[in-house]
Write an enzyme that holds these catalytic residues in place. Sequence first.
Site, mmCIF file in Angstrom:
data_model
loop_
_atom_site.group_PDB
_atom_site.id
_atom_site.type_symbol
_atom_site.label_atom_id
_atom_site.label_comp_id
_atom_site.label_asym_id
_atom_site.label_seq_id
_atom_site.Cartn_x
_atom_site.Cartn_y
_atom_site.Cartn_z
ATOM 1 N N ASP A 13 0.864 -1.171 0.000
ATOM 2 C CA ASP A 13 0.000 0.000 0.000
ATOM 3 C C ASP A 13 0.910 1.233 0.000
ATOM 4 O O ASP A 13 2.132 1.127 -0.192
ATOM 5 C CB ASP A 13 -0.992 -0.047 1.179
ATOM 6 C CG ASP A 13 -0.366 0.259 2.535
ATOM 7 O OD1 ASP A 13 0.878 0.431 2.603
ATOM 8 O OD2 ASP A 13 -1.106 0.340 3.530
ATOM 9 N N CYS A 70 2.990 -3.143 3.980
ATOM 10 C CA CYS A 70 2.176 -1.977 4.316
ATOM 11 C C CYS A 70 2.996 -1.208 5.358
ATOM 12 O O CYS A 70 4.191 -1.469 5.513
ATOM 13 C CB CYS A 70 0.785 -2.371 4.824
ATOM 14 S SG CYS A 70 0.751 -3.361 6.327
ATOM 15 N N THR A 72 3.088 -1.304 8.609
ATOM 16 C CA THR A 72 3.631 -2.170 9.657
ATOM 17 C C THR A 72 3.898 -3.598 9.199
ATOM 18 O O THR A 72 4.599 -4.341 9.886
ATOM 19 C CB THR A 72 2.624 -2.271 10.815
ATOM 20 O OG1 THR A 72 1.395 -2.790 10.263
ATOM 21 C CG2 THR A 72 2.372 -0.918 11.463
ATOM 22 N N HIS A 103 10.454 -23.774 9.150
ATOM 23 C CA HIS A 103 9.450 -24.437 9.978
ATOM 24 C C HIS A 103 8.020 -24.240 9.486
ATOM 25 O O HIS A 103 7.186 -25.131 9.632
ATOM 26 C CB HIS A 103 9.543 -23.933 11.427
ATOM 27 C CG HIS A 103 10.743 -24.477 12.147
ATOM 28 N ND1 HIS A 103 10.930 -24.328 13.509
ATOM 29 C CD2 HIS A 103 11.827 -25.158 11.696
ATOM 30 C CE1 HIS A 103 12.081 -24.899 13.862
ATOM 31 N NE2 HIS A 103 12.643 -25.402 12.778
ATOM 32 N N HIS A 138 7.333 -30.720 10.836
ATOM 33 C CA HIS A 138 6.760 -29.437 10.409
ATOM 34 C C HIS A 138 5.698 -29.642 9.333
ATOM 35 O O HIS A 138 4.749 -28.863 9.244
ATOM 36 C CB HIS A 138 7.877 -28.497 9.936
ATOM 37 C CG HIS A 138 8.910 -28.269 10.995
ATOM 38 N ND1 HIS A 138 8.608 -27.625 12.173
ATOM 39 C CD2 HIS A 138 10.212 -28.632 11.064
ATOM 40 C CE1 HIS A 138 9.701 -27.593 12.931
ATOM 41 N NE2 HIS A 138 10.685 -28.205 12.281
HETATM 42 C C1 RB5 Z 1 -2.093 2.713 6.371
HETATM 43 O O1 RB5 Z 1 -2.124 3.983 6.943
HETATM 44 C C2 RB5 Z 1 -1.678 1.678 7.405
HETATM 45 O O2 RB5 Z 1 -2.720 1.433 8.267
HETATM 46 C C3 RB5 Z 1 -1.227 0.424 6.717
HETATM 47 O O3 RB5 Z 1 -0.148 0.711 5.893
HETATM 48 C C4 RB5 Z 1 -0.767 -0.726 7.582
HETATM 49 O O4 RB5 Z 1 0.208 -0.337 8.479
HETATM 50 C C5 RB5 Z 1 -1.823 -1.551 8.186
HETATM 51 O O5 RB5 Z 1 -1.579 -2.536 8.866
#
Ligand code: RB5
Length: 152
Positions: A13, A70, A72, A103, A138
């Site tokens: 994203d 994304c 995180t 694993h 596994h």
């Molecule tokens: C977008 O702002 C953010 O929420 C997305 O990139 C991500 O971190 C979601 O888990």
Amino acid sequence: MAANNKSIVIGSDHGAVELKTRIKTYLEKKGYTVDDLGTHGTDSVDYPDSSRDVCEAFLTGKYDCGVVLCGTGIGVSIAANKIKGIRCALIHDPFTAEMAKAHNNANIIALGGRVEYAHPVESILDAYLAADFEGGRHSRRIGKITDLEGRR
Ligand code: RB5
């Protein structure tokens, strides 16, 4: 470097476009074919959509693995793991990257563009790509994960 016949599909994203480009450049230098499904700009997009696109592309059988990104890595990994046949691992360092393959036989890895990793992302990718699935006990456990698909 000459192509190594391995293909990787990648997508993010808006929260990880820079990291996506960095990863694509690195993997291509190592000889991988990398298909970048976007997003390519800073306009806000919904991470479940990019995660779905990467996972569906992976499930065609054309790729060895996929990378979803994304801010995180959390959202894309949650979304990816809703799709039958996907085992997406949110990895943090070379150790978790290696274990994700050895694993868990993860076919998709997730990273975050807004995360400060303690190790270079390139070393995290290397650890995943160099690892082999260990099979044995596994395989049994992965069979049990597959059995959970579609459960309420
Ligand atoms: C977008 O702002 C953010 O929420 C997305 O990139 C991500 O971190 C979601 O888990």
